[in-house]
Design a protein around this motif. Sequence first.
Motif, short mmCIF file in Angstrom:
data_model
loop_
_atom_site.label_atom_id
_atom_site.label_comp_id
_atom_site.label_asym_id
_atom_site.label_seq_id
_atom_site.Cartn_x
_atom_site.Cartn_y
_atom_site.Cartn_z
N GLY A 82 -46.27 111.87 -16.11
CA GLY A 82 -45.97 113.00 -16.99
C GLY A 82 -47.03 114.07 -17.03
N GLU A 83 -48.17 113.85 -16.36
CA GLU A 83 -49.23 114.85 -16.36
C GLU A 83 -49.20 115.66 -15.06
N GLN A 84 -49.77 116.84 -15.11
CA GLN A 84 -49.88 117.69 -13.94
C GLN A 84 -51.32 117.70 -13.46
N SER A 85 -51.49 117.58 -12.16
CA SER A 85 -52.84 117.66 -11.60
C SER A 85 -53.25 119.12 -11.48
N ARG A 86 -54.41 119.46 -11.98
CA ARG A 86 -54.94 120.80 -11.81
C ARG A 86 -56.16 120.80 -10.89
N SER A 87 -56.67 119.64 -10.53
CA SER A 87 -57.79 119.60 -9.60
C SER A 87 -57.82 118.25 -8.91
N ALA A 88 -57.67 118.24 -7.60
CA ALA A 88 -57.81 117.00 -6.84
C ALA A 88 -59.29 116.73 -6.57
N ALA A 89 -60.05 117.77 -6.38
CA ALA A 89 -61.49 117.62 -6.16
C ALA A 89 -62.18 118.92 -6.50
N HIS A 90 -63.33 118.79 -7.12
CA HIS A 90 -64.16 119.96 -7.43
C HIS A 90 -65.60 119.53 -7.22
N CYS A 91 -66.32 120.27 -6.39
CA CYS A 91 -67.69 119.86 -6.06
C CYS A 91 -68.59 121.07 -5.93
N THR A 92 -69.77 120.98 -6.54
CA THR A 92 -70.76 122.03 -6.46
C THR A 92 -72.12 121.42 -6.12
N VAL A 93 -72.77 121.97 -5.10
CA VAL A 93 -74.14 121.61 -4.78
C VAL A 93 -75.00 122.84 -5.08
N THR A 94 -75.99 122.65 -5.96
CA THR A 94 -76.80 123.77 -6.45
C THR A 94 -78.26 123.53 -6.14
N HIS A 98 -81.89 129.28 -5.99
CA HIS A 98 -81.88 129.52 -4.53
C HIS A 98 -80.49 129.43 -3.93
N GLY A 99 -79.46 129.36 -4.77
CA GLY A 99 -78.10 129.39 -4.25
C GLY A 99 -77.30 128.13 -4.54
N GLU A 100 -76.04 128.16 -4.12
CA GLU A 100 -75.16 127.02 -4.33
C GLU A 100 -73.98 127.12 -3.38
N VAL A 101 -73.29 125.97 -3.25
CA VAL A 101 -72.03 125.89 -2.51
C VAL A 101 -71.04 125.19 -3.41
N ARG A 102 -69.82 125.76 -3.55
CA ARG A 102 -68.82 125.10 -4.39
C ARG A 102 -67.45 125.16 -3.72
N VAL A 103 -66.70 124.09 -3.90
CA VAL A 103 -65.34 124.02 -3.39
C VAL A 103 -64.45 123.37 -4.44
N SER A 104 -63.17 123.72 -4.41
CA SER A 104 -62.19 123.02 -5.23
C SER A 104 -60.91 122.89 -4.44
N VAL A 105 -60.19 121.79 -4.72
CA VAL A 105 -58.92 121.52 -4.05
C VAL A 105 -57.89 121.28 -5.14
N VAL A 106 -56.83 122.09 -5.14
CA VAL A 106 -55.81 122.02 -6.19
C VAL A 106 -54.44 121.82 -5.55
N PRO A 107 -53.75 120.70 -5.83
CA PRO A 107 -52.37 120.57 -5.36
C PRO A 107 -51.48 121.59 -6.07
N VAL A 108 -50.65 122.28 -5.30
CA VAL A 108 -49.75 123.28 -5.88
C VAL A 108 -48.48 122.58 -6.31
N LEU A 148 -54.49 128.47 1.69
CA LEU A 148 -53.43 127.49 1.47
C LEU A 148 -53.31 126.60 2.70
N ALA A 149 -53.15 125.30 2.45
CA ALA A 149 -52.99 124.33 3.53
C ALA A 149 -51.75 123.49 3.26
N LEU A 165 -51.64 122.69 -0.69
CA LEU A 165 -52.93 122.64 -1.36
C LEU A 165 -53.56 124.03 -1.37
N GLN A 166 -54.19 124.37 -2.49
CA GLN A 166 -55.03 125.56 -2.50
C GLN A 166 -56.48 125.11 -2.49
N VAL A 167 -57.23 125.64 -1.55
CA VAL A 167 -58.64 125.30 -1.41
C VAL A 167 -59.47 126.57 -1.63
#
Length: 402
Positions: A82-94, A98-108, A148-149, A165-167
């Motif tokens: 009954g729930e909707q997924s809004r994030s399959a994965a979310h990751c940030t390296v900081t 001096h900067g960072e890298v972040r990604v998120s993967v969301v099933p549409v 989109l993938a 998927l939206q990445v």
Amino acid sequence: MPQRHRALKGRTVALAALAMVLVAGAITVIASGGDEGGHLAANRAQLKHACGGLFPNEELRGRIPDAVAGRVDEYGTELEPGEQSRSAAHCTVTWPGHGEVRVSVVPVLVELPVSVEVEDLAPGEDGPEREAPGLTGGVSAQGGAWILAECHAGLRGQVRPAGLLQVDAAVDLPHAGALTDFRTAVHVANKITARHRCGGSPLTPPGKVVDPYEAHVTEDYEVTSVDEPGRDQPKCRGLGARTGFPGKWTAGGDLQDSRLLSVCTAYADTEDPREWDVTAITAASWAGPVGDSAYEQYRSSGETPDFQDGRRDTTIAQEGGDAVLDLWARSRCAAGSTYHRVTAGFEVDGHGYDIDISKRRRAQLSASVRRVLDAYLDDPAAWPRQQRCHDTTVIGEVEEWQ
């Protein structure tokens, strides 16, 4: 058109299918040496293994800072009934300061978190900032890139399978730009779809990004020239020319070369157009979940046939601007059920007064926009024929002068 923003929200649990241990708010710090310098080897090892090895290590390792130790923040969501997924994965390296890298993967599952309306995808001054040929996506409003993938079988462990998927990816490191963002998003998308064996061909990392509309301006803010790489594309070239409407037509479109969406625009160059001549045309197609999302985005602002429910407005209010008529249709194409939307913009001159439309004139307007749809669907070089669209059903019209 209003931008549509959706918050990403979910419960923090393990997503074993991604082979990651995702703990909400978990911070991992790998320190090596003192406070200044000496962290490069540890930081590179950290990025390589962070978030289940999602990041493109070879692409990014040469940009990783040495001055401070990095930290990882990662989480994900696993569906409950009954729930909707809004994030399959979310990751940030900081690397603080001096900067960072972040990604998120969301099933549409229902709608895309980004807009795919014509106004946001068409070339021009108000169109997308950057596009990567061969990818469906663009520059994110939050910075970075989104793509989109396809993932036809859906992610394992999800209660509600999502075929798309939206990445999102953003790389804030020295000498990184839009190309690095897009390439990082592609790497993450390919890792996810390969792990889950959910179908869809691997995406090709782009070799360049393109600004679809780049104005060259002097120090006095005078525009000297404009580059429009999307002008005169083969898939758009016939949009105005094949309709038989008067004028010399200039056409252009998006540069994504996507099987999920396509946008073309065309304008007539005529010195003295007659009233009710067609002077502007757009044609767009959205396939699969992208089509459902696009239709809902237009429906939310009352611009779909079912929202207007067959009502006819016989008066064009001059303060409302141009007279534009939309026609929606639906087909089966290579990527599944597909929505098409074509528009015809008419020359009107009410001299400041409202314009009453006779039944005969209204029928002529309908015939004109139908001619646009037929020309778009029948053009051998246009997107619908290239994507093998068939079994087309006309859904209905939308009057933009209402």
